[in-house]
Motif scaffolding. Structure first.
Motif, PDB file in Angstrom:
ATOM      1  N   LEU A  50      -9.717   5.474   3.141  1.00  0.00           N
ATOM      2  CA  LEU A  50      -9.330   4.511   4.160  1.00  0.00           C
ATOM      3  C   LEU A  50     -10.437   3.525   4.526  1.00  0.00           C
ATOM      4  O   LEU A  50     -10.204   2.310   4.566  1.00  0.00           O
ATOM      5  N   VAL A  91      -3.882   4.414  -0.621  1.00  0.00           N
ATOM      6  CA  VAL A  91      -4.891   4.638   0.417  1.00  0.00           C
ATOM      7  C   VAL A  91      -4.711   6.019   1.010  1.00  0.00           C
ATOM      8  O   VAL A  91      -3.611   6.392   1.421  1.00  0.00           O
ATOM      9  N   VAL A 151       0.836  -1.195   0.000  1.00  0.00           N
ATOM     10  CA  VAL A 151       0.000   0.000   0.000  1.00  0.00           C
ATOM     11  C   VAL A 151       0.875   1.251   0.000  1.00  0.00           C
ATOM     12  O   VAL A 151       1.832   1.348   0.769  1.00  0.00           O
ATOM     13  N   CYS A 180      -0.537  -5.033   6.277  1.00  0.00           N
ATOM     14  CA  CYS A 180      -0.139  -4.402   5.023  1.00  0.00           C
ATOM     15  C   CYS A 180       1.316  -3.930   5.077  1.00  0.00           C
ATOM     16  O   CYS A 180       1.822  -3.575   6.141  1.00  0.00           O
ATOM     17  N   VAL A 182       3.407  -0.877   3.993  1.00  0.00           N
ATOM     18  CA  VAL A 182       3.059   0.503   3.663  1.00  0.00           C
ATOM     19  C   VAL A 182       4.306   1.299   3.287  1.00  0.00           C
ATOM     20  O   VAL A 182       5.317   1.266   3.994  1.00  0.00           O
ATOM     21  N   THR A 241      -2.770   6.236  10.221  1.00  0.00           N
ATOM     22  CA  THR A 241      -3.143   5.391   9.090  1.00  0.00           C
ATOM     23  C   THR A 241      -2.104   4.307   8.851  1.00  0.00           C
ATOM     24  O   THR A 241      -2.440   3.133   8.640  1.00  0.00           O
ATOM     25  N   LEU A 284      -2.767   0.271   9.217  1.00  0.00           N
ATOM     26  CA  LEU A 284      -2.582  -0.627   8.079  1.00  0.00           C
ATOM     27  C   LEU A 284      -1.509  -1.675   8.359  1.00  0.00           C
ATOM     28  O   LEU A 284      -1.669  -2.850   7.997  1.00  0.00           O
ATOM     29  N   GLU A 285      -0.430  -1.274   9.007  1.00  0.00           N
ATOM     30  CA  GLU A 285       0.620  -2.246   9.331  1.00  0.00           C
ATOM     31  C   GLU A 285       0.124  -3.260  10.357  1.00  0.00           C
ATOM     32  O   GLU A 285       0.486  -4.443  10.279  1.00  0.00           O
ATOM     33  N   LEU A 314     -10.420  -0.647   4.042  1.00  0.00           N
ATOM     34  CA  LEU A 314     -10.550  -1.587   5.152  1.00  0.00           C
ATOM     35  C   LEU A 314     -11.718  -2.550   4.938  1.00  0.00           C
ATOM     36  O   LEU A 314     -11.576  -3.771   5.092  1.00  0.00           O
TER      37      LEU A 314
END
Length: 247
Positions: free
Chosen positions: A115, A75, A5, A33, A35, A24, A28-29, A119
């Motif tokens: 975002l 994202v 991402v 993800c 990132v 964010t 995400l991590e 998700l």
């Protein structure tokens, strides 16, 4: 394999509230993800486009295509800026007669998600493991609902947050009066709209007002602050990134 991402931080978040893109990335991590933050990114060009400076906005389209090339997904924690990418970038290229850029902009836009969309629709989660033991009300921003069309995804995510007391915001669908340059060109109308919104927020007895766009939070939050309402503003990403370990 974890999706790769690219974080589209947006200039208003990066400048005014960097805790939002930081949250964010943290979120995400935590969800698995990988990132990255492309350093070439800059403004999406929405302000110039909305004000009629289409020629001047075109370089931001080229820059966006180049900055986010090669990533599975892009994202952004902003329904407004993501909406600009998806609804305006290809249009600007088409208006300029640049068919190649129009194709590239369309491809980049197709990989760009707000975002809450990412998700719910891509990762397939609503419970992100968040914990936020506070009374909260949610303002659905105009661009996120009418342009980006995030629907009830933010509410799905908020309802799954542990400890939260989520209360409905009266007349939630009404604009807060920001509207980018609208608030500059029409300050009296803007402040009247923001004051109405603040009144509805105060009626909920919430501790926090949450939204997916920092610009709207700044506008409403400014009124709440001047009224000494004692209600804080917070971005959706900051609530979703919060866990019991943060206490």
């Amino acid at each position: 394999m974890a999706p790769h991402v690219a974080l589209f931080a947006t200039c208003i978040n990066d400048t005014m509230q960097p805790s939002i893109p930081i949250a964010t990335v943290k979120l995400l991590e935590r969800l698995g993800c990988t990132v990255s933050f492309p350093k070439k990114q800059t403004c999406c060009g929405q302000i110039m486009t909305n004000t009629g400076y289409w020629k001047e906005a075109l370089p931001t389209v080229r820059n966006y295509v180049e900055a986010f090339d090669g990533y599975d997904y892009v994202v952004g924690p902003s329904g407004s800026c993501v909406g600009s990418v998806r609804e305006q970038h290809a249009m600007l290229a088409r208006h300029a007669g640049d068919a190649t850029l129009e194709k590239e902009a369309s491809a980049a836009a197709a990989r760009t998600y707000e975002l809450s969309e990412f998700l719910v629709d891509v990762l397939g989660v609503t419970d992100v493991g968040a914990y936020f033991p506070h009374r909260v009300t949610y303002h659905p921003t105009c661009h996120s609902m009418r342009i980006t069309k995030v629907g009830d995804r933010p509410l799905q995510l908020l309802r799954a947050v542990r400890g939260i007391d989520l209360v409905d915001l009266p007349k939630a669908e009404q604009c807060c009066g920001f509207g980018g340059t609208f608030s500059v060109k029409n300050p009296d109308v803007s402040i009247a709209m923001a004051s109405d919104k603040a009144r509805h927020v105060r009626s909920t007895d919430a501790e926090y007002l949450v939204a997916g766009d920092q610009a709207c939070l700044m506008n409403i939050g400014g009124v709440l602050h001047r009224q000494r309402a004692g209600i804080k503003t917070i971005h959706l990403a900051e609530i979703l990134a919060h866990t019991e370990e943060d206490l």
